[in-house]
Design a protein around this motif. Sequence first.
Motif, PDB file in Angstrom:
ATOM      1  N   ASP A 297       2.025  -3.622   4.100  1.00 41.39           N
ATOM      2  CA  ASP A 297       0.926  -3.525   5.058  1.00 41.39           C
ATOM      3  C   ASP A 297       0.611  -4.928   5.571  1.00 41.39           C
ATOM      4  O   ASP A 297       0.166  -5.785   4.820  1.00 41.39           O
ATOM      5  CB  ASP A 297      -0.284  -2.907   4.358  1.00 41.39           C
ATOM      6  CG  ASP A 297      -1.409  -2.543   5.309  1.00 41.39           C
ATOM      7  OD1 ASP A 297      -1.280  -2.812   6.518  1.00 41.39           O
ATOM      8  OD2 ASP A 297      -2.417  -1.993   4.836  1.00 41.39           O
ATOM      9  N   MET A 298       0.878  -5.159   6.861  1.00 40.21           N
ATOM     10  CA  MET A 298       0.622  -6.462   7.471  1.00 40.21           C
ATOM     11  C   MET A 298      -0.435  -6.306   8.554  1.00 40.21           C
ATOM     12  O   MET A 298      -0.315  -5.432   9.411  1.00 40.21           O
ATOM     13  CB  MET A 298       1.904  -7.023   8.087  1.00 40.21           C
ATOM     14  CG  MET A 298       3.004  -7.258   7.092  1.00 40.21           C
ATOM     15  SD  MET A 298       4.461  -8.068   7.817  1.00 40.21           S
ATOM     16  CE  MET A 298       5.151  -6.758   8.808  1.00 40.21           C
TER      17      MET A 298
ATOM     18  N   SER B 132       0.865  -1.172   0.000  1.00 40.10           N
ATOM     19  CA  SER B 132       0.000   0.000   0.000  1.00 40.10           C
ATOM     20  C   SER B 132       0.902   1.222   0.000  1.00 40.10           C
ATOM     21  O   SER B 132       2.119   1.092  -0.171  1.00 40.10           O
ATOM     22  CB  SER B 132      -0.923  -0.007   1.220  1.00 40.10           C
ATOM     23  OG  SER B 132      -0.173   0.127   2.402  1.00 40.10           O
ATOM     24  N   THR B 133       0.329   2.386   0.177  1.00 38.25           N
ATOM     25  CA  THR B 133       1.127   3.597   0.308  1.00 38.25           C
ATOM     26  C   THR B 133       0.735   4.290   1.598  1.00 38.25           C
ATOM     27  O   THR B 133      -0.340   4.071   2.145  1.00 38.25           O
ATOM     28  CB  THR B 133       0.920   4.565  -0.876  1.00 38.25           C
ATOM     29  OG1 THR B 133      -0.453   4.924  -0.939  1.00 38.25           O
ATOM     30  CG2 THR B 133       1.376   3.952  -2.185  1.00 38.25           C
ATOM     31  N   GLY B 134       1.623   5.103   2.086  1.00 38.50           N
ATOM     32  CA  GLY B 134       1.381   5.867   3.299  1.00 38.50           C
ATOM     33  C   GLY B 134       2.330   7.034   3.370  1.00 38.50           C
ATOM     34  O   GLY B 134       3.234   7.175   2.536  1.00 38.50           O
ATOM     35  N   ASP B 135       2.125   7.870   4.343  1.00 40.91           N
ATOM     36  CA  ASP B 135       2.953   9.057   4.520  1.00 40.91           C
ATOM     37  C   ASP B 135       3.972   8.832   5.626  1.00 40.91           C
ATOM     38  O   ASP B 135       3.685   8.196   6.634  1.00 40.91           O
ATOM     39  CB  ASP B 135       2.095  10.272   4.873  1.00 40.91           C
ATOM     40  CG  ASP B 135       1.096  10.632   3.782  1.00 40.91           C
ATOM     41  OD1 ASP B 135       1.325  10.232   2.614  1.00 40.91           O
ATOM     42  OD2 ASP B 135       0.104  11.304   4.089  1.00 40.91           O
ATOM     43  N   THR B 136       5.166   9.359   5.418  1.00 38.08           N
ATOM     44  CA  THR B 136       6.187   9.390   6.450  1.00 38.08           C
ATOM     45  C   THR B 136       6.448  10.854   6.774  1.00 38.08           C
ATOM     46  O   THR B 136       5.873  11.747   6.154  1.00 38.08           O
ATOM     47  CB  THR B 136       7.499   8.724   5.982  1.00 38.08           C
ATOM     48  OG1 THR B 136       8.106   9.533   4.979  1.00 38.08           O
ATOM     49  CG2 THR B 136       7.260   7.324   5.456  1.00 38.08           C
ATOM     50  N   VAL B 137       7.319  11.108   7.716  1.00 38.07           N
ATOM     51  CA  VAL B 137       7.681  12.480   8.054  1.00 38.07           C
ATOM     52  C   VAL B 137       8.371  13.148   6.867  1.00 38.07           C
ATOM     53  O   VAL B 137       8.236  14.343   6.645  1.00 38.07           O
ATOM     54  CB  VAL B 137       8.598  12.493   9.299  1.00 38.07           C
ATOM     55  CG1 VAL B 137       9.126  13.881   9.579  1.00 38.07           C
ATOM     56  CG2 VAL B 137       7.849  11.965  10.500  1.00 38.07           C
ATOM     57  N   LEU B 138       9.083  12.359   6.075  1.00 37.67           N
ATOM     58  CA  LEU B 138       9.877  12.916   4.986  1.00 37.67           C
ATOM     59  C   LEU B 138       9.166  12.955   3.641  1.00 37.67           C
ATOM     60  O   LEU B 138       9.562  13.722   2.771  1.00 37.67           O
ATOM     61  CB  LEU B 138      11.177  12.113   4.836  1.00 37.67           C
ATOM     62  CG  LEU B 138      12.084  12.075   6.059  1.00 37.67           C
ATOM     63  CD1 LEU B 138      13.258  11.161   5.811  1.00 37.67           C
ATOM     64  CD2 LEU B 138      12.541  13.468   6.435  1.00 37.67           C
ATOM     65  N   ALA B 139       8.146  12.136   3.429  1.00 41.45           N
ATOM     66  CA  ALA B 139       7.524  12.061   2.096  1.00 41.45           C
ATOM     67  C   ALA B 139       6.086  11.554   2.195  1.00 41.45           C
ATOM     68  O   ALA B 139       5.697  10.930   3.181  1.00 41.45           O
ATOM     69  CB  ALA B 139       8.333  11.132   1.197  1.00 41.45           C
TER      70      ALA B 139
ATOM     71  N   GLY C  88      -2.164  -3.932  13.199  1.00 44.76           N
ATOM     72  CA  GLY C  88      -1.887  -3.491  11.837  1.00 44.76           C
ATOM     73  C   GLY C  88      -0.570  -2.736  11.817  1.00 44.76           C
ATOM     74  O   GLY C  88      -0.338  -1.851  12.657  1.00 44.76           O
ATOM     75  N   VAL C  89       0.321  -3.084  10.893  1.00 41.03           N
ATOM     76  CA  VAL C  89       1.629  -2.445  10.809  1.00 41.03           C
ATOM     77  C   VAL C  89       1.920  -2.116   9.351  1.00 41.03           C
ATOM     78  O   VAL C  89       1.801  -2.985   8.478  1.00 41.03           O
ATOM     79  CB  VAL C  89       2.746  -3.380  11.343  1.00 41.03           C
ATOM     80  CG1 VAL C  89       4.089  -2.689  11.324  1.00 41.03           C
ATOM     81  CG2 VAL C  89       2.430  -3.875  12.733  1.00 41.03           C
ATOM     82  N   LYS C  90       2.289  -0.854   9.085  1.00 31.88           N
ATOM     83  CA  LYS C  90       2.764  -0.458   7.762  1.00 31.88           C
ATOM     84  C   LYS C  90       4.244  -0.134   7.900  1.00 31.88           C
ATOM     85  O   LYS C  90       4.623   0.716   8.700  1.00 31.88           O
ATOM     86  CB  LYS C  90       2.006   0.759   7.239  1.00 31.88           C
ATOM     87  CG  LYS C  90       0.610   0.462   6.769  1.00 31.88           C
ATOM     88  CD  LYS C  90       0.006   1.683   6.102  1.00 31.88           C
ATOM     89  CE  LYS C  90      -1.374   1.380   5.550  1.00 31.88           C
ATOM     90  NZ  LYS C  90      -1.924   2.550   4.847  1.00 31.88           N
ATOM     91  N   VAL C  91       5.055  -0.830   7.105  1.00 35.77           N
ATOM     92  CA  VAL C  91       6.508  -0.697   7.233  1.00 35.77           C
ATOM     93  C   VAL C  91       7.146  -0.393   5.885  1.00 35.77           C
ATOM     94  O   VAL C  91       6.618  -0.759   4.838  1.00 35.77           O
ATOM     95  CB  VAL C  91       7.134  -1.977   7.833  1.00 35.77           C
ATOM     96  CG1 VAL C  91       6.546  -2.284   9.198  1.00 35.77           C
ATOM     97  CG2 VAL C  91       6.973  -3.164   6.921  1.00 35.77           C
TER      98      VAL C  91
ATOM     99  N   ILE D 173       9.872  -8.868  -0.556  1.00 42.46           N
ATOM    100  CA  ILE D 173       9.571  -9.344   0.798  1.00 42.46           C
ATOM    101  C   ILE D 173       8.149  -9.893   0.856  1.00 42.46           C
ATOM    102  O   ILE D 173       7.906 -10.967   1.407  1.00 42.46           O
ATOM    103  CB  ILE D 173       9.765  -8.208   1.833  1.00 42.46           C
ATOM    104  CG1 ILE D 173      11.230  -7.775   1.897  1.00 42.46           C
ATOM    105  CG2 ILE D 173       9.284  -8.657   3.215  1.00 42.46           C
ATOM    106  CD1 ILE D 173      11.469  -6.503   2.694  1.00 42.46           C
ATOM    107  N   GLU D 174       7.204  -9.155   0.270  1.00 44.67           N
ATOM    108  CA  GLU D 174       5.805  -9.595   0.245  1.00 44.67           C
ATOM    109  C   GLU D 174       5.676 -10.944  -0.463  1.00 44.67           C
ATOM    110  O   GLU D 174       5.016 -11.859   0.044  1.00 44.67           O
ATOM    111  CB  GLU D 174       4.930  -8.557  -0.455  1.00 44.67           C
ATOM    112  CG  GLU D 174       3.494  -8.993  -0.601  1.00 44.67           C
ATOM    113  CD  GLU D 174       2.713  -8.174  -1.617  1.00 44.67           C
ATOM    114  OE1 GLU D 174       1.485  -8.224  -1.568  1.00 44.67           O
ATOM    115  OE2 GLU D 174       3.335  -7.515  -2.469  1.00 44.67           O
TER     116      GLU D 174
END
Length: 190
Positions: A72-73, A58-65, A112-115, A176-177
Amino acid sequence: MIILRHRKLTYKLIILFVLFIGGWVIPTKNSYATSPFMTGFIIEAAQMEGTIQSLGLSTGDTVLAQNVPMLDMKFTEASAEGLVIKKIVQTPNGTVTTDISSQDTAHFKNLGVKVTNAEFEGVYVSDKGKIGFKHIKLLAHYVTSTSADLSKFALHFTNGGQLEMQSKNEEELLQIETKLKQFLNISKEK
């Protein structure tokens, strides 16, 4: 049952208090969003087992981007032994590491963990049919759980710290997925 609810409420209040005090110890005006240390939380466990509900990119936001590719697990339930959660922050006086560790097995419901990075030494299926990871290390940007039991946890602030993990690109996360899905399919066939 009442004691357990009171205990969970106490843990939640302690965690909120620690985060509140942490904001005073490490004020946000003294941290830099452009610092490579602000890339997420490092979550480590000597061993983690759980029942996977879903696994995908999936996609998500980080502090940098924004819109960064993430693995997404989601687990219906999970447990972790030797759990350590680290956050490194750059301040004008140098880096500060916040280290939360659990001395006992940590339990989670609907985790739920997004890494943006996941490393592990081994993957296995437990006696109870759960997927297990040996020496797992995650660079997490989004973590949710409907219930978390972090008994016997300890919180430490230390000066210093180094960036331990870099975010992987979409192709590396896809590898990895794929590896995890192949393992899950093989374990279901047995």
